[in-house]
Design a protein around this motif. Structure first.
Motif, short mmCIF file in Angstrom:
data_model
loop_
_atom_site.label_atom_id
_atom_site.label_comp_id
_atom_site.label_asym_id
_atom_site.label_seq_id
_atom_site.Cartn_x
_atom_site.Cartn_y
_atom_site.Cartn_z
N GLU A 31 -0.83 12.47 23.78
CA GLU A 31 -1.18 13.49 24.89
C GLU A 31 -0.10 14.45 24.70
O GLU A 31 -0.54 15.57 24.86
N THR A 32 1.02 14.08 24.51
CA THR A 32 2.37 15.11 24.51
C THR A 32 2.29 15.94 23.38
O THR A 32 2.19 16.95 23.26
N ILE A 33 1.88 15.15 22.15
CA ILE A 33 1.40 16.21 20.79
C ILE A 33 0.40 17.10 21.00
O ILE A 33 0.54 18.10 20.88
N ALA A 34 -0.72 16.38 21.66
CA ALA A 34 -1.93 17.41 21.70
C ALA A 34 -1.65 18.53 22.71
O ALA A 34 -2.01 19.63 22.50
N ASN A 35 -0.70 18.45 23.84
CA ASN A 35 -0.26 19.38 24.75
C ASN A 35 0.44 20.50 24.07
O ASN A 35 0.35 21.57 23.89
N ARG A 54 -5.23 13.84 12.23
CA ARG A 54 -6.24 13.12 13.59
C ARG A 54 -5.37 13.68 14.76
O ARG A 54 -6.10 14.06 15.63
N ASP A 55 -4.09 13.82 14.75
CA ASP A 55 -3.33 14.34 15.91
C ASP A 55 -3.75 15.76 16.12
O ASP A 55 -3.96 16.20 17.12
N LEU A 56 -3.84 16.52 14.92
CA LEU A 56 -4.06 18.08 14.98
C LEU A 56 -5.63 17.99 15.23
O LEU A 56 -5.74 19.19 16.28
N THR A 57 -6.29 17.17 14.87
CA THR A 57 -7.95 17.35 15.37
C THR A 57 -7.91 17.29 16.75
O THR A 57 -8.66 17.98 17.64
N HIS A 58 -7.15 16.20 17.51
CA HIS A 58 -7.24 15.86 18.82
C HIS A 58 -6.77 16.96 19.49
O HIS A 58 -7.20 17.45 20.75
N GLY A 59 -5.58 17.59 19.40
CA GLY A 59 -5.05 18.74 19.86
C GLY A 59 -5.55 20.05 19.87
O GLY A 59 -5.72 20.86 20.68
N GLN A 111 -1.70 22.42 21.51
CA GLN A 111 -2.52 23.56 22.41
C GLN A 111 -1.54 24.63 22.47
O GLN A 111 -2.03 25.77 22.70
N ASN A 112 -0.14 24.55 23.05
CA ASN A 112 0.71 25.56 23.59
C ASN A 112 1.40 26.37 22.72
O ASN A 112 2.30 27.28 22.81
N ASP A 113 1.71 25.72 21.43
CA ASP A 113 2.54 26.15 20.63
C ASP A 113 1.87 26.22 19.01
O ASP A 113 2.19 25.60 18.34
#
Length: 88
Positions: free
Chosen positions: A9-13, A46-51, A16-18
């Protein structure tokens, strides 16, 4: 007891914001893939896709079913070059 947030969740946020952070992760995933670190590259994608767009959004963009994308970008995934190229 301390409150914690799941790192995904931290990485996804942050993704999205940076935009610079998201680009750096994409560059790193590309470098990992080219250097034979395919498992790490898939997990980072996978993390990039999620974010960025989620698996449903990526499914629409690539024409690949969402479930297939989940499997492809999992730790045990084994995507073909065509499928992986569509994701990148």
């Amino acid at each position: 007891m301390a409150l914690t947030v799941d790192y995904r969740e931290t990485i996804a946020n942050r993704i999205q914001n940076d935009p610079a952070f998201a680009r750096a992760l994409l560059d790193e995933a590309t470098s990992m893939l080219l250097n034979g670190k395919t498992e790490a590259a898939r997990l980072l994608m996978r993390d990039l896709t999620h974010g960025l767009m989620g698996f449903e959004g990526l499914s629409k963009a690539t024409g690949t079913p969402s479930k297939s994308l989940h499997r492809m970008l999992s730790k045990a995934g084994n995507p073909g070059m065509d499928a992986l190229g569509a994701v990148f």
